[in-house]
Write an enzyme that holds these catalytic residues in place. Structure first.
Site, short mmCIF file in Angstrom:
data_model
loop_
_atom_site.label_atom_id
_atom_site.label_comp_id
_atom_site.label_asym_id
_atom_site.label_seq_id
_atom_site.Cartn_x
_atom_site.Cartn_y
_atom_site.Cartn_z
N ASP A 12 0.82 -1.21 0.00
CA ASP A 12 0.00 0.00 0.00
C ASP A 12 0.86 1.26 0.00
OD1 ASP A 12 0.84 -0.88 2.56
OD2 ASP A 12 -0.52 0.55 3.51
N GLU A 13 0.27 2.34 -0.45
CA GLU A 13 0.79 3.69 -0.31
C GLU A 13 2.23 3.90 -0.77
OE1 GLU A 13 -1.88 5.50 3.26
OE2 GLU A 13 -0.11 4.41 3.93
#
Lengths: 517, 517
Positions: free
Chosen positions: B317-318
């Protein structure tokens, strides 16, 4: 958390292994002062908090061996102090007449002696609290400060009312949980516990003259406060520098009374509740009935006369007019007396407040009694501002003393979702959550003229407990509730904080809670 | 909490004072089944929960004297059950291959015997959990149900993945707290503990092949999970019907690795952090470096091969592109290999996922790896949808299996104020608080075609712990985290809930938590 004056050094100073606290120059020291000394002594031993920096202060360790040790702290009353009274007696004096100031000196030499000086035992206790928080442990168990010498001259609070309110009616809280909360309050030098003890949902308070109220109105026979419990809480608080302000909310929020006295309650359990109250169950005292006014006055007298506090709250929030419009008896009572509803409310209030004055007590009310209703309030009445922080100025303009309890800054229960009604996507009425950062931005003197400043007694954070119980009490209250104990009016260098308390280990540090768990 | 089929009567039935649970027809019953029986027996004795109605069921009391008593519960595998395996072994089979169904019959006569029948020890355990929750105590300590007889035929979950995620990197949680959480999860028949064990803030996991990671990356030498701790958690979970999905988030969220391996981390601690990460400290694995890809693959292999679960999450993620744009080494690596950043991410992912496949494990990723990046994911990959519930349909459209973990419904940490940046009046990024009512409105099949329905494995609620610690774990997680264990797709009469579990004492009742405290 800067005291009014604080000078610190940069030297390490250890607590000697035979460190002692002595009460000197206090003839016949009161037992609660000696108990406080014992508690501080024990906490200095048991609290293992390390410095809240990377490495937990391990870099101090090599230098600690050669650091000087402090062997003694002396507590002494100043020569000008009057007769020696217990902390509890000093803490329950009328608001504004309490002496909480103290001076503290901690030297940084082996031969030095630390001293706390005050005009009162309450001030000595506040100094003890500050002293206790100067110390950290290192990994090997040495207790030390890294800021010796420490000099605090005449630290004192900017406001006398630094409080926390707990609602014990929406959910019941055992005495042990209240005491743990009082412990935490005293550690941040709070001075007032506002006990919203009963409400429409339950009446857990046993009033010896009215035993039927709790018998029928408490959640269960276990979920009650006996008269002995109340004295226990009051004494425990007093010994920790905290005055207990009990509230019997009237005439609204009284559905629980209908379980034993249906004759005194209008629109009890009426539906749809939203037409009769801000939350279920509906029910309000029949304020236009002289029998009900007498009952209420006797009830408040019975409770208030057992309490040391000079304050007592008669509540007065969220009156629902429709409840009385629909109540045949209230309409008949009004007709018979020739009064309007507002006039009846005024008479009802004069009755309860008059009884409090007879007992030498100061009435406390929610802001509606000052701002919404046409009630005559005596000059000494204290008004709690809750609906909006914006309303404080209007109260001060009426030359009434006020306590800040604004829902837009200080309500600890906001932001946990809507629990009422049937909207699963709804938020709480006072959304969002009031973070400690938000509470810190509160300005207690906003929109007040210089002449109005003296009307501000202080402030408090509040927990309404529809969504709380003993199980989440600590985590929802702390450390946030400590913010109002030191909100500043101006900027970071300004000294007019609610109270000034050493050290930097404070509520900004979430680990602080380990100090009192 | 209605099971798939449930028939209840209205008769009172007591548990006999010599009530026993017997495991019959299970040759060589596994120890974890016998242990579960013992725990149920003990809890039936120790749990004093009374009916959650006004009067706490006191009106049942006069009729209880003459009510029949149940003396025995028999657990038996069905004749068609295969070889007998421990609960832990059944619970850690590949998702979709687990047998959790059971039937339960509780009669209402003195001579009757209650039975739980299943094809697996895991099913017997689920039945035991249901059985345990049928009973209340009266004030005198009699344990009884008011709904006898009870018949449940082939109760089974609608979805195999009913989970809870805990982040143990932003704050550390001792093993005892994790175990208490697993206890609660098993009581609402959850099947997956997603352990987000490390992140940029700390690396508490001791990996025997890489001891330097925790030595330098944990908050302290006390705040670590040893290899034995991990096995302890995994075994404890397995015995309670819960599979442990461990996540090593890569290549982002890895600043803590830079404390021991600076050579593998780009933009470690770079400032201003907001240019390099969604929260401080910044730091991402140098995905374009073959040395770093090898290191990461070896790390994941070292951890994954010690775990019984067939799933392992590599995170994803991210990812912050600017971190790599600014990193000279990454730019040099890309130039040398002739790859774009996306191509390098693909190669990096093939390396870690390839290693998992070699171990027979299924990779799990956050949604960006499927929806934002140009990464080749094998068919069996499981995608966690977190940014928005709206994104589930796009994942299913790619014919990838998914787990619902939507921040707009299932994030337990939302709504506690903004903790990042310098805006004291700011709210949390995923404000408001996700109430249980809100979570209940989640529709796991929204916007999916009938053909896409099989891609939904289930869902989970999640606690990111920037603002949580062991001190508020229970109160912030429960009872909310139980909602996703029984979210329904359609209406109240629809049977496709995540799991169906008796009885009405469930998460709608906040007092439920007293069951496991």
């Amino acid at each position: 958390m800067a005291p009014r004056t604080l000078q610190t050094g940069t030297a390490l100073l250890k607590l000697s292994s035979n460190f002692k606290i002595e009460v000197n120059g206090v003839p016949h020291p009161p037992q609660d002062l000696l108990d406080a000394v014992l508690r501080t002594t024990m906490r200095l031993e048991s609290d293992k908090l390390q410095r809240l920096i990377v490495g937990r202060g391990s870099s101090d360790q090599p230098k600690l061996m050669d650091a000087p040790s402090l062997a003694k702290l002396i507590l002494a009353l100043t020569p000008t102090a009057g007769s020696v009274r217990p902390i509890a007696e000093e803490a329950t004096k009328a608001i504004g007449l309490r002496t909480e100031s103290y001076s503290l000196i901690v030297p940084n030499s082996n031969s030095g002696v630390a001293t706390i000086l005050s005009n009162s035992t309450l001030g000595l206790f506040r100094g003890l609290t500050t002293f206790e928080q100067l110390w950290y442990d290192d990994a090997s168990g040495t207790t030390y400060t890294y800021q010796a010498p420490v000099t605090i001259s005449n630290d004192s609070p900017a406001y006398p009312y630094r409080g926390f309110m707990l609602d014990t009616a929406r959910n019941f809280f055992p005495v042990a949980d209240i005491k743990r909360t009082l412990d935490a309050m005293s550690m941040v030098k709070m001075s007032q516990f506002h006990w919203h003890v009963v409400d429409s949902q339950s009446f857990p308070l046993i009033v010896p003259e009215f035993p039927e109220l709790a018998r029928n109105g408490a959640y269960s026979s276990q979920e009650i406060y006996s008269a002995a419990d109340v004295q226990d809480v009051v004494n425990y608080a007093g010994a920790r520098g905290i005055d207990v302000l009990v509230e019997i909310d009237t005439p609204g929020h009284t559905a629980a009374i209908s379980a034993s006295h249906p004759e005194h309650v209008a629109c009890a359990q009426s539906v749809p509740w939203a037409s009769f109250a801000n939350e279920p169950p509906a029910g309000q005292l029949r304020l236009a009935s002289s029998a009900t006014a007498n009952f209420t006055t006797n009830l408040i007298t019975s409770i208030a006369r057992t309490l040391p506090s000079t304050m007592f709250s008669t509540g007065g929030d969220e009156l629902n007019v429709n409840c009385y419009t629909q109540d045949a008896q209230t309409q008949a009572d009004l007709k018979q007396s020739g009064r309007t509803l507002e006039q009846a409310l005024d008479a009802f209030t004069q009755s309860t407040h008059g009884a409090l004055k007879t007992l030498g007590k100061t009435p406390v009310v929610w802001e509606e009694m000052a701002l919404v209703h046409n009630v005559t309030l005596s000059n000494e009445t204290i008004v709690m501002v809750w609906i909006s922080s914006q309303n404080a100025a209007a109260v001060a303009a009426k030359k009434l003393r006020l306590v800040h309890a604004p829902s837009d800054y200080f309500y600890l229960d906001c932001g946990a979702g809507e629990w009422i009604g049937n909207d699963p996507t709804g938020n709480s009425w006072c959304d969002p959550f009031k973070s400690w950062q938000k509470a810190y931005t509160f300005d207690p003197l906003a929109n007040l003229t210089a002449a109005e400043v003296p009307f501000v007694l202080g402030g408090q954070q509040l927990l309404w407990t529809e969504q709380s119980s003993a199980q989440n009490l600590d985590s929802i209250v702390w450390p946030r509730a400590a913010v109002s104990a030191e909100v500043r009016t101006c900027d970071l260098l300004d000294l007019c904080c609610f109270f000034s308390s050493l050290p930097s280990v404070g509520l900004l540090d979430w680990s602080y809670s380990s100090r009192w768990k």
